[in-house]
Design a protein around this motif. Structure first.
Motif, PDB file in Angstrom:
ATOM      1  N   GLN A 307       0.838  -1.194   0.000  1.00 14.11           N
ATOM      2  CA  GLN A 307       0.000   0.000   0.000  1.00 14.11           C
ATOM      3  C   GLN A 307       0.875   1.247   0.000  1.00 14.11           C
ATOM      4  OE1 GLN A 307      -3.002   0.021   3.086  1.00 14.11           O
ATOM      5  NE2 GLN A 307      -3.462   2.191   2.771  1.00 14.11           N
ATOM      6  N   SER A 309       3.844   1.572  -1.268  1.00  8.80           N
ATOM      7  CA  SER A 309       4.443   1.759  -2.592  1.00  8.80           C
ATOM      8  C   SER A 309       3.441   2.392  -3.546  1.00  8.80           C
ATOM      9  CB  SER A 309       4.934   0.423  -3.142  1.00  8.80           C
ATOM     10  OG  SER A 309       3.858  -0.374  -3.580  1.00  8.80           O
ATOM     11  N   LEU A 310       2.205   1.915  -3.496  1.00 11.65           N
ATOM     12  CA  LEU A 310       1.188   2.469  -4.392  1.00 11.65           C
ATOM     13  C   LEU A 310       0.901   3.922  -4.032  1.00 11.65           C
ATOM     14  CD1 LEU A 310      -1.225  -0.600  -4.577  1.00 11.65           C
ATOM     15  CD2 LEU A 310       0.360   0.194  -6.348  1.00 11.65           C
ATOM     16  N   ALA A 314       1.476   6.971  -6.480  1.00 11.60           N
ATOM     17  CA  ALA A 314       0.353   7.860  -6.786  1.00 11.60           C
ATOM     18  C   ALA A 314       0.713   9.304  -6.457  1.00 11.60           C
ATOM     19  CB  ALA A 314      -0.883   7.431  -5.998  1.00 11.60           C
TER      20      ALA A 314
ATOM     21  N   GLY B  61       8.234   4.746  -4.998  1.00 13.71           N
ATOM     22  CA  GLY B  61       7.075   3.862  -5.167  1.00 13.71           C
ATOM     23  C   GLY B  61       7.471   2.555  -5.830  1.00 13.71           C
ATOM     24  N   PHE B  65       7.515  -1.080  -4.036  1.00 12.76           N
ATOM     25  CA  PHE B  65       6.702  -2.127  -4.671  1.00 12.76           C
ATOM     26  C   PHE B  65       7.511  -3.406  -4.830  1.00 12.76           C
ATOM     27  CE2 PHE B  65       3.005  -3.470  -6.917  1.00 12.76           C
ATOM     28  CZ  PHE B  65       3.447  -4.346  -7.894  1.00 12.76           C
TER      29      PHE B  65
END
Lengths: 329, 304
Positions: A307, A309-310, A314, B61, B65
C-alpha cells in the motif's frame, strides 16, 4: 526584491546618496553561521563541564551562576566589540541557559521538569540581543519539548503539533505586520523555531518515541492548514482558475494519500511557507525532513508495504500531473 | 550580499546599519522587501519542486513495490518491472533532452533503479558475492549516464554509491582514510571538469569529513593506522591552497572546521584532566579558533 534593484530604487526616490553597496554590509554567509553554531555548541559543552564542577552540589548556586553567565554573555553580544566577544558571549549565554534550567527545573516534580525547561528557555530567548543566539536558545527549548513528549508526558502530540504549526504559520504569514510593530525576530526566530520543533515532534512520533504519537488528526489539521494557505495564495497571486482548481485538487489528493503520515504534509507546508517568507533555512529544513519522513515511511508498520508503494507512486504521479497542469493553465 | 541576491528584511537591517540610512530609507526598504513572491516567482519555484518531488515519489514507489512483492512475484515479473522503469526513464530522458531539468531527473530515476535491479539480481540468484560488488557494479553501470547528464543530484547519487562500495570493500581502520582520498580525487575532478562533474562542494565536504574523522580516530587511539594524521595534514594543506586560489569561502570554512576539530583534540590530549580549569581553557580555545576562522574567511574575496 534583489539587492541592486533595491539600492537603485532608493537612490531614484532620493532616500540614499548613491546606489553602491555600503562597505562591510555583506553580513555573515550561511556556512559561517553554521561554523559559528558548531563552535558555540562545542565551547558550550566544555564550559558546561567546567561550570558543573562548581555548581553540581547546589541547584540554587547553579541557577545564580547560570544567570550570571547569561548576563555576561548578553552583555558581550550587545556591545558588538568583535568576533571574539560575540563568540564568547554566545557560548557563555548557552552555558548559562543550561545551568539556569538545571537549577530551576531540578526542584520540580519529574513530570514537569522538561516542560518547565522548555518554557524557561523560551522566555530566556527574549533577553538575548542577537538573532542567532535567540534561534539557538529557541531550538534548545524545542528539544526540551520533544524530550518532554518522549519521556515525561501524556500530552497528545497532536495538540503540540497543532499549537506549534499555528504559531509558526502565524509568524510567517503575519511577517509584514510583525515587522511594522517592531517584532522583527518573530518570523526568523520564533516562526522557524516553532516549525522546526513541530517537525522534530513528528519525527519522534514516527519512530514511536512518544507515548501519544501524532495521529491522523495531525494529518487532517496540517492538510487543512496547507489547503487554506494554498487558497489564500491563489487569491493573492491571482493564478488562473484552472491552475487554482489543479492546485486545490492536488492538495486534497495528497492529503488523502498521505493521511497516515502527517510529516509529509508538514514538510510540504513548511516548504511553501519558507518560500513565502524567502527563508532558505526553512526551505532546506523542509526538504531534509521530507527525506527523513520518506525514509522512515519504509519502516512504518501501520501500513502494508504494498500500500505504501502504491501511495508513493500515486503521490509522485499526482505531483507531476500538477506540474503539467500549472504549466498549461 | 551579492547584487543579484534576493533580499529579506534581515538584509535590509544590516544594510541600513552599515550604510547609516535615514529612518525613511529603512522603512521604505522594508516595505519593498516585505512584498511576498510574485506569480512568476511561484511558478518557477513550484515547477522545480514538483518535478523533483514527483520524480522522487515515483522512484520510491517502484522500490517499495519491489520490496513488498519480491516473495510473491516470479523472477521474470520482478525483472520486467524494474527493467520497464529503467528503460522508461532512459527513454523519457532521451525524449525530453538532457538540456532540460525534466530529462536529467528522468535519467536520475533510471540510474537509481539500476541499483534496485542489481539488488534484485542478488536476491534472486543468491550468487554469494560480496556486498560491495553490488554497489561497485551499480556505480560502474551508471557512470556513462552521470557523464552524459552532468547533473548535480545524479553525480551526488553516484558518489554516495561509490563511497558505500569503497567502505564495504576496504573496511577496517584504514577505511576512513581511503574514503577521504577517494573523495578528494572526486573533488579535484569536479573542479577540473566543472560543471560537467556536478556539485564541487559535495565531494569536497565528504573528503574533509572522512579525512578529519580518520585523523581524529587515530589521535584518540580508536583506530591506529599510523598515516591518517599525515594524510589529513597534506590533504588539508592542499585543499586550503586550492580553495584560496579559487577564492571559495565555503570550502575554506569546511577545512577550517576540520582544523578546529583536530587542534581541539590535540589540546585535549595534552591535558591531564585532573583540573576543572582545563575545560574552561578548552572552551575558550574553541571560541578563539572559531573567531580566527571567521575573521580569516571574511578576508578572502569571494569569487564571482
Amino acid at each position: 526584491m534583489k539587492l541592486h534593484a533595491l539600492l537603485q530604487q532608493l537612490h531614484e526616490e532620493g532616500l540614499i546618496d548613491n546606489a553602491a553597496l555600503p562597505p562591510d554590509a555583506t553580513g555573515m554567509p550561511w556556512y559561517l553561521k553554521v561554523a559559528t553554531a558548531i563552535g558555540a555548541w562545542i565551547a558550550t559543552f566544555f564550559l558546561l563541564i567546567f561550570s558543573v564542577g562548581f555548581a553540581y552540589s547546589s541547584e540554587f548556586f547553579a541557577f545564580v551562576f547560570g544567570a550570571g553567565q547569561c548576563s555576561l554573555g548578553a552583555l558581550f553580544a550587545r556591545r558588538q566589540r568583535g568576533e571574539w566577544w560575540n563568540q564568547l558571549g554566545l557560548s557563555l549565554w548557552l552555558t548559562g541557559c543550561c545551568l539556569m534550567v538545571y537549577g530551576l527545573c531540578s526542584t520540580l516534580p519529574g513530570d514537569a521538569e522538561l516542560w518547565a525547561s522548555a518554557l524557561c528557555l523560551f522566555l530566556l530567548s527574549f533577553f538575548y540581543p542577537e538573532r542567532f543566539g535567540k534561534l539557538l536558545t529557541v531550538l534548545l527549548a524545542g528539544l526540551a519539548v520533544v524530550g518532554a513528549l518522549c519521556w515525561q508526558s501524556s500530552v497528545p502530540a497532536d495538540v503540540v503539533v497543532l499549537l506549534l504549526g499555528f504559531a509558526g504559520g502565524y509568524c510567517c504569514l503575519a511577517r509584514a505586520q510583525l515587522w511594522r510593530r517592531g517584532w522583527q525576530t518573530a518570523t526568523p526566530v520564533y516562526g522557524t523555531g516553532a516549525l522546526l520543533t513541530m517537525m522534530m515532534v513528528l519525527v519522534a512520533s514516527y519512530w514511536d518515541w512518544t507515548d501519544n504519537p501524532a495521529s491522523e488528526a495531525s494529518a487532517l489539521i496540517l492538510s487543512l492548514g496547507v489547503l487554506w494557505f494554498v487558497a489564500r495564495l491563489l487569491q493573492q497571486v491571482r493564478f488562473r482558475p484552472l491552475a487554482g482548481i489543479w492546485a486545490i485538487v492536488a492538495v486534497i489528493a495528497l492529503g488523502v494519500v498521505t493521511y497516515q503520515t502527517p510529516g509529509i504534509m508538514a514538510g510540504v507546508g513548511v516548504l511553501l511557507l519558507g518560500f513565502h517568507v524567502r527563508s532558505r533555512l526553512l526551505q532546506f529544513l523542509a526538504v531534509v525532513f521530507l527525506l527523513v519522513f520518506l525514509s522512515a515511511y519504509y519502516y512504518f508498520l501501520g501500513v502494508p508495504l504494498l500500500q505504501k508503494s502504491l501511495m508513493l507512486f500515486a503521490a509522485g504521479l499526482l505531483l507531476l500531473m500538477l506540474r503539467r497542469g500549472l504549466r498549461s493553465a | 550580499m551579492q547584487p543579484q541576491q534576493e533580499l529579506t528584511p534581515d538584509h535590509v537591517v544590516t544594510l541600513a546599519e552599515h550604510g547609516r540610512w535615514s529612518d525613511a530609507a529603512r522603512l521604505r526598504a522594508l516595505e519593498l522587501t516585505l512584498v511576498p513572491p510574485t506569480q512568476e516567482d511561484w511558478r518557477h519555484f513550484l515547477d522545480r519542486v514538483l518535478l523533483a518531488m514527483g520524480s522522487l515519489g515515483l522512484m520510491l514507489g517502484v522500490i517499495f513495490f519491489i520490496a513488498a512483492n519480491w516473495s510473491g512475484l516470479g523472477s521474470w515479473s520482478k525483472f520486467m518491472l524494474v527493467d520497464l522503469g529503467i528503460v522508461g526513464g532512459a527513454l523519457a530522458a532521451h525524449r525530453l533532452g538532457l538540456d532540460r531539468d525534466a530529462g536529467r531527473w528522468a535519467l536520475t530515476v533510471s540510474a537509481g533503479l539500476v541499483g534496485a535491479f542489481l539488488a534484485l539480481m542478488g536476491q534472486v540468484y543468491q550468487s554469494g558475492a560480496d556486498p560491495y560488488t553490488l554497489f561497485a557494479g551499480w556505480a560502474a553501470l551508471i557512470t556513462p549516464w552521470a557523464v552524459a547528464g552532468a547533473f548535480g543530484p545524479l553525480w551526488a547519487m553516484w558518489l554516495i554509491v561509490v563511497n558505500v562500495a569503497a567502505n564495504l570493500y576496504v573496511q577496517g581502520s584504514t577505511a576512513a582514510c581511503w574514503l577521504g582520498l577517494l573523495n578528494g580525487v572526486a573533488w579535484l575532478l569536479a573542479e577540473a571538469l566543472k560543471p560537467r562533474f556536478g556539485w564541487t562542494a559535495f565531494p569536497a565536504v565528504l573528503a574533509i569529513c572522512w579525512t578529519t574523522f580518520a585523523a581524529w580516530s587515530e589521535l584518540v587511539d580508536f583506530r591506529g593506522t599510523g598515516f591518517a594524521v599525515p594524510v589529513w595534514l597534506l590533504f588539508t594543506a592542499a585543499g586550503v591552497a586550492v580553495s584560496l586560489r579559487m577564492r571559495s569561502r565555503a570550502k575554506l570554512t569546511a577545512f577550517g572546521l576540520g582544523i578546529v576539530v583536530i587542534l581541539t583534540t590535540l589540546l585535549a590530549k595534552a591535558m591531564d584532566w585532573s583540573n576543572t580549569f582545563d575545560f574552561l581553557f578548552l572552551g575558550l580555545a574553541v571560541v578563539g579558533q572559531i573567531t580566527a576562522l571567521v575573521q580569516l574567511v571574511r578576508r578572502v574575496d569571494e569569487a564571482p
